[in-house]
Design an enzyme around this catalytic site. Structure first.
Site, mmCIF file in Angstrom:
data_model
loop_
_atom_site.group_PDB
_atom_site.id
_atom_site.type_symbol
_atom_site.label_atom_id
_atom_site.label_comp_id
_atom_site.label_asym_id
_atom_site.label_seq_id
_atom_site.Cartn_x
_atom_site.Cartn_y
_atom_site.Cartn_z
ATOM 1 N N CYS A 361 -11.487 55.472 -21.166
ATOM 2 C CA CYS A 361 -10.404 56.045 -21.977
ATOM 3 C C CYS A 361 -10.404 57.574 -22.025
ATOM 4 O O CYS A 361 -9.354 58.183 -21.815
ATOM 5 C CB CYS A 361 -10.393 55.495 -23.396
ATOM 6 S SG CYS A 361 -11.405 54.066 -23.697
ATOM 7 N N ARG A 390 -23.177 50.473 -19.107
ATOM 8 C CA ARG A 390 -23.665 50.212 -20.467
ATOM 9 C C ARG A 390 -25.107 49.756 -20.382
ATOM 10 O O ARG A 390 -25.481 49.052 -19.440
ATOM 11 C CB ARG A 390 -22.833 49.088 -21.124
ATOM 12 C CG ARG A 390 -21.340 49.282 -20.999
ATOM 13 C CD ARG A 390 -20.686 49.635 -22.314
ATOM 14 N NE ARG A 390 -19.275 49.967 -22.094
ATOM 15 C CZ ARG A 390 -18.256 49.150 -22.335
ATOM 16 N NH1 ARG A 390 -18.490 47.947 -22.850
ATOM 17 N NH2 ARG A 390 -17.016 49.517 -22.103
ATOM 18 N N GLN A 408 -13.908 47.756 -14.750
ATOM 19 C CA GLN A 408 -12.868 47.138 -15.574
ATOM 20 C C GLN A 408 -11.521 47.201 -14.864
ATOM 21 O O GLN A 408 -11.253 48.167 -14.152
ATOM 22 C CB GLN A 408 -12.742 47.890 -16.905
ATOM 23 C CG GLN A 408 -13.976 47.797 -17.778
ATOM 24 C CD GLN A 408 -13.787 48.603 -19.052
ATOM 25 O OE1 GLN A 408 -13.445 49.780 -18.999
ATOM 26 N NE2 GLN A 408 -14.007 47.970 -20.186
ATOM 27 N N ASP A 410 -8.903 48.302 -15.872
ATOM 28 C CA ASP A 410 -8.563 49.045 -17.076
ATOM 29 C C ASP A 410 -7.198 49.712 -16.978
ATOM 30 O O ASP A 410 -6.735 50.030 -15.893
ATOM 31 C CB ASP A 410 -9.632 50.138 -17.283
ATOM 32 C CG ASP A 410 -9.842 50.441 -18.755
ATOM 33 O OD1 ASP A 410 -9.134 49.855 -19.595
ATOM 34 O OD2 ASP A 410 -10.714 51.279 -19.067
ATOM 35 N N HIS A 412 -4.555 52.379 -19.708
ATOM 36 C CA HIS A 412 -4.217 52.923 -21.014
ATOM 37 C C HIS A 412 -2.748 53.235 -21.046
ATOM 38 O O HIS A 412 -2.232 53.894 -20.149
ATOM 39 C CB HIS A 412 -5.079 54.151 -21.306
ATOM 40 C CG HIS A 412 -6.518 53.776 -21.444
ATOM 41 N ND1 HIS A 412 -7.403 53.847 -20.407
ATOM 42 C CD2 HIS A 412 -7.198 53.246 -22.497
ATOM 43 C CE1 HIS A 412 -8.584 53.402 -20.811
ATOM 44 N NE2 HIS A 412 -8.493 53.019 -22.071
ATOM 45 N N LYS A 495 -5.952 43.754 -32.198
ATOM 46 C CA LYS A 495 -6.166 43.467 -30.772
ATOM 47 C C LYS A 495 -5.814 42.034 -30.423
ATOM 48 O O LYS A 495 -5.668 41.191 -31.295
ATOM 49 C CB LYS A 495 -7.627 43.730 -30.413
ATOM 50 C CG LYS A 495 -8.585 42.799 -31.139
ATOM 51 C CD LYS A 495 -9.998 42.906 -30.592
ATOM 52 C CE LYS A 495 -10.914 41.959 -31.342
ATOM 53 N NZ LYS A 495 -12.273 41.946 -30.839
ATOM 54 N N HIS A 541 -5.179 50.097 -25.146
ATOM 55 C CA HIS A 541 -6.189 49.884 -24.103
ATOM 56 C C HIS A 541 -6.004 48.455 -23.640
ATOM 57 O O HIS A 541 -5.873 47.563 -24.467
ATOM 58 C CB HIS A 541 -7.621 49.946 -24.632
ATOM 59 C CG HIS A 541 -7.958 51.129 -25.454
ATOM 60 N ND1 HIS A 541 -8.797 52.124 -25.021
ATOM 61 C CD2 HIS A 541 -7.594 51.474 -26.703
ATOM 62 C CE1 HIS A 541 -8.956 53.027 -25.972
ATOM 63 N NE2 HIS A 541 -8.237 52.662 -27.002
HETATM 64 ZN ZN LIG Z 1 -9.925 52.239 -23.293
#
Ligand SMILES: [Zn+2]
Ligand SMILES: [Zn+2]
Length: 666
Positions: A361, A390, A408, A410, A412, A495, A541
């Site tokens: 992000c 992580r 990910q 991912d 945004h 979420k 996200h």
């Molecule tokens: Zn994010």
């Protein structure tokens, strides 16, 4: 002179009955429902009690049946005691610590030397013997002092009591044969009630889940109320073990984990990379259709970036330690700075460094902030297959599903308040298309909402109202099964989670779509509205499949390694019966390759039977067999995805069949 027996009123089911005081719950149930009530405990005025509990005043009773959730919980807990009885009989030095019921079964942690498969069998055998003996399981009440005497040779039980001094709990114990355990109960009334169990495996555990404390041996078992349920579970576990992505990943050469590289770091081998690339290509097509813009960002970023986002130092425990510049380290070491000082200076922002990114992000946010934005540019949808790192505890790392580095899917979305619902809808639509294509028909959605009693949330109540309604509406309008879960929202926004069920009925939590009011605030993001004023965008996200690693791990198990043709690492394996067909086989190989089909060819000396066995085990979509007939007629014979044999298909027809299969992703 006659003594009046005190009678009490017992409400059970629809009726009220009279019994003499001091009648046990079990006797009441036997009297009213007979021996076959399948009761193993009961709620007395809504409190769980043993069948041996004596009733002394008017009350209401609800039976707890062996196959109810509560009943199974009690049976599984009783099985844990049974296990501890057997272990302490076989290994008198073993110290039982805690043994709770869990989903499908139970475990018990012992302070003892590690045990092997053979020990496990011995323990299970003794457990069965104790069941046959049908020993009564009896509750005893003790004061703290007598409990301390009873458990004085078990420091773990003593520690549990130390923690609970002054509390009522821990004042009861349960005895069966020579074994006694500190326990609140309730339990079944005899070991004979525990027939349908099986020990499954052992693992290492730590006392109090603290790796600096004693290492314990955890023994797992499963327990059900009937033979059928136990057998069904055993079948399921056998099937799951065969499909285990860690096993299949190795057999099918899809990925590798190498101690020399590091735990939890996935090496995608060529065959696995094909699967991942095909998936990413497929997802990318849909991202493009939905107006996403794809980006690349580096794998590290400055500590200051994460101080601003709030990821550092608050989530340090789940991150790789920061990278500090060489000259800074040199200077600090010259000044005699300790590790503790260094860590403090970093937390306070006195010295800078870099971090492996735990999240994508902040990088995406800086792309948003790199230009002035107007309402006309929104929504801005930035997507990246972004790799993050992580620090998972080593005990928690497992195959592809719990790792230390992952990519990910991912994205945004930077949106106005009004656009939230429409964009959430788009996110869910994408998930629906992809799950549908991968024949994951069975999935559900969880909506995480605020806890109305808490004030930890950022954003105004009106904003939350709106965002929560948007989550609900978006989910509902797509006709997906969903549940609302108050208190499950992050502090910065509601979420939507996706949970898929695989062919074995196991649930996998994949990714999340998350509304966020916090990061735009922290990074002071703005856009110019139609009124010419500055406004704050909202962020969404979304990584609906979580990570490529986890998603592929789930897919390997879902498909049992037999990927649909478009995802298959090698789509066609060509096998010759004898050396006479080598030329023709090479010709076929070339035609297929030119058509963009992934092939492997085996013109070796092995018999066709041996070749089939070898290649079948790699689970390609098609196995093509070339003999004299095929060569003479210019055809192919093959075993398709269902492994039924088809003979004498013209080569062109075969190629167009496969290409259309790949194109339609069927
Ligand atoms: Zn994010
Ligand atoms: Zn217990």
């Amino acid at each position: 002179m006659s003594y009046a027996i005190k009678m009490i009123k017992v409400e059970c089911g629809e009726a009220v009955h009279e019994f003499p005081a001091k009648t046990s719950v079990g006797e009441v149930i036997k009297e009213l429902y007979g021996r076959k009530s399948s009761a193993i405990a009961a709620l007395v005025n809504d409190e769980e009690k043993d069948l041996s509990y004596l009733l002394s005043q008017n009350c209401k009773i609800d039976i707890i049946k062996d196959n109810s959730d509560e009943g199974l919980y009690i049976m599984r807990h009783s099985c844990a005691h049974l296990l501890a009885q057997a272990v302490t009989e076989l290994f008198p030095d073993a110290k039982p610590t805690i043994g709770p019921p869990i989903e499908n079964g139970f475990y018990y942690d012992f302070y003892m030397d590690p045990i092997n498969e053979e020990d496990l069998n011995k323990i299970e055998k003794l457990m069965r013997k104790i069941v046959k003996q049908n020993l009564p399981i009896e509750r005893e009440e003790h004061d703290n002092e007598s409990l301390r005497n009873m458990f004085s040779n078990n420091p773990f039980k003593m520690e549990i009591m130390d923690d609970k001094i002054g509390e009522e709990v821990g004042s009861s114990a349960y005895r069966q044969g020579k074994f006694v355990d500190l326990c609140r109960g309730p339990h079944v009334d005899s070991t004979g009630k525990l027939r349908w169990f099986k020990l499954t495996n052992t693992s290492q555990a730590f006392w109090r889940a603290d790796s600096s404390r004693e290492t314990l041996v955890r023994i797992y078992g499963m327990c059900y109320s009937s033979k059928e349920e136990l057998q069904a579970r055993e079948t399921l576990l056998r099937e799951a073990a065969k499909r285990d992505h860690r096993k299949l990943g190795k057999d099918l050469q899809l990925f590798h984990i190498d101690e020399m590289v590091g735990q939890g770091l996935i090496l995608w081998t060529p065959r696995g990379t094909v699967v991942r690339n095909e998936l990413q290509k497929f997802i990318s097509e849909h991202l493009n259709r939905q107006g996403y813009r794809q980006i690349y960002t580096p794998h590290i970023g400055k500590l200051d970036l994460y101080r601003t986002s709030g990821h550092f130092p608050y989530y340090q425990d789940s991150q790789y330690p920061p990278i500090v510049k060489r000259d800074t380290l040199q200077r600090l070491s010259d000044e005699g700075c300790s590790c503790g000082d260094l860590s403090n200076l970093m937390s306070e922002g006195e010295i800078d460094g870099y971090m492996l990114k735990p999240m994508n992000c902040p990088h995406h946010i800086r792309i948003y902030a790199s230009q002035p934005r107007s309402y006309r540019n929104l929504p801005l949808r930035l997507a990246e297959f972004g790799t993050v790192y992580r620090w998972e505890q080593s005990g928690e790392i497992s195959g592809m599903t719990r790792v230390r580095g992952f990519t990910q899917d991912d994205a945004h979305l930077f949106v106005t308040e009004e656009q939230i619902e429409q964009e959430l809808l788009g996110c869910i639509e994408l998930v629906k298309v992809i799950f549908g294509t991968l024949s994951m028909k069975d999935y559900r959605v969880r909506i995480g909402l605020r806890d109305s009693d808490s004030d930890k949330y950022v954003g105004s109540p009106e904003q939350w109202e709106k965002a929560e309604a948007a989550c609900r509406n978006a989910t509902a309008s797509l006709g997906v099964e969903f549940s609302e879960e108050p208190g499950e929202a992050a502090f910065y926004g509601p979420k939507i989670d996706f949970v898929v069920k695989d062919v074995l009925g196991r649930e996998w939590q994949l990714g999340t779509v998350q509304v966020d009011y916090n990061l735009p605030e922290r990074f002071n993001l703005t856009y110019t509205g139609s009124d010419g004023e500055k406004h704050r965008p909202v962020m969404i996200h979304r990584a609906p499949f979580g990570s490529m690693e986890r998603f592929c791990g789930v897919l390997i198990e879902h498909f049992n390694g037999m990927f649909p043709t478009w995802l298959s690492p090698t789509q066609v394996h060509i096998l010759t019966i004898s050396e006479k067909q080598i030329d023709y086989a090479n010709q076929i190989a070339q035609s297929l390759s030119e058509a963009g089909i992934r092939i492997e060819i085996d013109t070796g000396d092995d018999t066709i039977g041996k070749k089939l066995r070898t290649h079948r085990s790699m689970r390609p979509a098609y196995l093509v067999i070339i003999g004299d007939d095929e060569q003479n007629e210019g055809t192919v014979s093959f075993l398709g995805p269902n492994r039924e044999q088809v003979n004498g298909i013209p080569l062109n027809e075969f190629i167009s069949k496969i290409t259309s299969e790949i194109k339609s992703k069927n």
